[in-house]
Design a protein around this motif. Sequence first.
Motif, PDB file in Angstrom:
ATOM      1  N   LEU A 107       0.855  -1.182   0.000  1.00  0.00           N
ATOM      2  CA  LEU A 107       0.000   0.000   0.000  1.00  0.00           C
ATOM      3  C   LEU A 107       0.892   1.234   0.000  1.00  0.00           C
ATOM      4  O   LEU A 107       1.754   1.390   0.869  1.00  0.00           O
ATOM      5  CB  LEU A 107      -0.908  -0.013   1.228  1.00  0.00           C
ATOM      6  CG  LEU A 107      -1.685   1.269   1.541  1.00  0.00           C
ATOM      7  CD1 LEU A 107      -2.598   1.656   0.378  1.00  0.00           C
ATOM      8  CD2 LEU A 107      -2.491   1.098   2.833  1.00  0.00           C
ATOM      9  N   LYS A 116       0.587   5.004   0.449  1.00  0.00           N
ATOM     10  CA  LYS A 116      -0.352   6.009   0.919  1.00  0.00           C
ATOM     11  C   LYS A 116      -0.128   7.348   0.207  1.00  0.00           C
ATOM     12  O   LYS A 116       0.985   7.854   0.149  1.00  0.00           O
ATOM     13  CB  LYS A 116      -0.197   6.196   2.429  1.00  0.00           C
ATOM     14  CG  LYS A 116      -0.550   4.974   3.268  1.00  0.00           C
ATOM     15  CD  LYS A 116      -2.026   4.640   3.145  1.00  0.00           C
ATOM     16  CE  LYS A 116      -2.914   5.722   3.712  1.00  0.00           C
ATOM     17  NZ  LYS A 116      -4.366   5.366   3.592  1.00  0.00           N
ATOM     18  N   SER A 134      -6.776   4.629  -6.111  1.00  0.00           N
ATOM     19  CA  SER A 134      -8.048   5.082  -5.550  1.00  0.00           C
ATOM     20  C   SER A 134      -8.149   6.598  -5.644  1.00  0.00           C
ATOM     21  O   SER A 134      -7.217   7.319  -5.279  1.00  0.00           O
ATOM     22  CB  SER A 134      -8.171   4.664  -4.077  1.00  0.00           C
ATOM     23  OG  SER A 134      -8.301   3.266  -3.955  1.00  0.00           O
ATOM     24  N   TRP A 154      -8.548  -2.682   4.655  1.00  0.00           N
ATOM     25  CA  TRP A 154      -7.684  -1.507   4.566  1.00  0.00           C
ATOM     26  C   TRP A 154      -8.506  -0.330   4.069  1.00  0.00           C
ATOM     27  O   TRP A 154      -9.123  -0.398   3.009  1.00  0.00           O
ATOM     28  CB  TRP A 154      -6.522  -1.764   3.608  1.00  0.00           C
ATOM     29  CG  TRP A 154      -5.629  -2.886   4.047  1.00  0.00           C
ATOM     30  CD1 TRP A 154      -5.767  -4.221   3.779  1.00  0.00           C
ATOM     31  CD2 TRP A 154      -4.462  -2.765   4.862  1.00  0.00           C
ATOM     32  NE1 TRP A 154      -4.769  -4.939   4.353  1.00  0.00           N
ATOM     33  CE2 TRP A 154      -3.944  -4.071   5.035  1.00  0.00           C
ATOM     34  CE3 TRP A 154      -3.792  -1.689   5.452  1.00  0.00           C
ATOM     35  CZ2 TRP A 154      -2.794  -4.317   5.771  1.00  0.00           C
ATOM     36  CZ3 TRP A 154      -2.650  -1.928   6.181  1.00  0.00           C
ATOM     37  CH2 TRP A 154      -2.167  -3.238   6.336  1.00  0.00           C
ATOM     38  N   LEU A 199      -8.885   2.813   2.182  1.00  0.00           N
ATOM     39  CA  LEU A 199      -8.165   3.499   1.117  1.00  0.00           C
ATOM     40  C   LEU A 199      -8.721   4.899   0.961  1.00  0.00           C
ATOM     41  O   LEU A 199      -9.931   5.097   0.809  1.00  0.00           O
ATOM     42  CB  LEU A 199      -8.292   2.741  -0.201  1.00  0.00           C
ATOM     43  CG  LEU A 199      -7.712   1.329  -0.223  1.00  0.00           C
ATOM     44  CD1 LEU A 199      -7.823   0.736  -1.622  1.00  0.00           C
ATOM     45  CD2 LEU A 199      -6.258   1.325   0.246  1.00  0.00           C
ATOM     46  N   ASP A 251      -4.454   6.984  -2.692  1.00  0.00           N
ATOM     47  CA  ASP A 251      -3.751   5.762  -2.289  1.00  0.00           C
ATOM     48  C   ASP A 251      -3.613   4.810  -3.478  1.00  0.00           C
ATOM     49  O   ASP A 251      -4.488   4.745  -4.352  1.00  0.00           O
ATOM     50  CB  ASP A 251      -4.498   5.045  -1.161  1.00  0.00           C
ATOM     51  CG  ASP A 251      -4.405   5.777   0.171  1.00  0.00           C
ATOM     52  OD1 ASP A 251      -3.631   6.757   0.259  1.00  0.00           O
ATOM     53  OD2 ASP A 251      -5.112   5.377   1.112  1.00  0.00           O
ATOM     54  N   VAL A 267      -2.464   0.669  -4.407  1.00  0.00           N
ATOM     55  CA  VAL A 267      -2.128  -0.684  -3.957  1.00  0.00           C
ATOM     56  C   VAL A 267      -1.505  -1.428  -5.135  1.00  0.00           C
ATOM     57  O   VAL A 267      -2.016  -1.369  -6.258  1.00  0.00           O
ATOM     58  CB  VAL A 267      -3.362  -1.446  -3.444  1.00  0.00           C
ATOM     59  CG1 VAL A 267      -2.968  -2.842  -2.959  1.00  0.00           C
ATOM     60  CG2 VAL A 267      -4.049  -0.671  -2.312  1.00  0.00           C
TER      61      VAL A 267
END
Length: 222
Positions: free
Chosen positions: A20, A22, A146, A167, A169, A173, A175
Amino acid sequence: MQDLFAEHDQPIAIAPGAWLLKGYATEHAPELLSLINSIADQSPFRQHLTPGGHRMSSAQTGCGTASWVSDRRGYRYDRLDPETGQPWPALPDSFTRLASQAAADAGYADFLPDVCLINRYTTGSRMGLHQDKDEADFSAPIVSVSLGADMTFLFGGQQRQARPDRWLLKHGDVVVWGGPSRLHFHGVAPLGKRASHPLTGAMRYNLTFRRAFRNTRPAYPA
């Protein structure tokens, strides 16, 4: 190549081979959202019909060499948009740069996507646990971006029955998963009634970059 996405937090491991990142795409979100609108002008969002006859709660469009589609004949990639009869919009250079750089920062060098599936979620929309297994090349990772309202990402294991981790999101973000996690089941919980973002309102967009075809190596944009 200029690193357009150099300033961001360190990747967070969510599973072996899955990371992930961020806020990775936050700075470039307005451009990405503008490009989504341009793509939708050519290939409008639609809610696909599943092979079982159910209408998906999220709406989809796509761009690139092909895009993922679903109907009573099954799940597959199609080089033509079945609604317009025309090729899907081209994969924008900035999409390719983002996906390639994110994959590299997650440990997957030389990833060049050939397709991008775009999902649009509104209140109550969800995505059940599933595997991304319609691609011909499982050696390439998946990169998922996202944008907009917060949504809970579910990341499980190799079997559907495995209890998924949850999680949250947020806007921007990213992934990335591949290697031992490439075929892990994943999905998203329903978008909440109060979910909202200043740029998208009560909607969330997801860009999912994949390499759908073997030996498809698009030229990297200058």
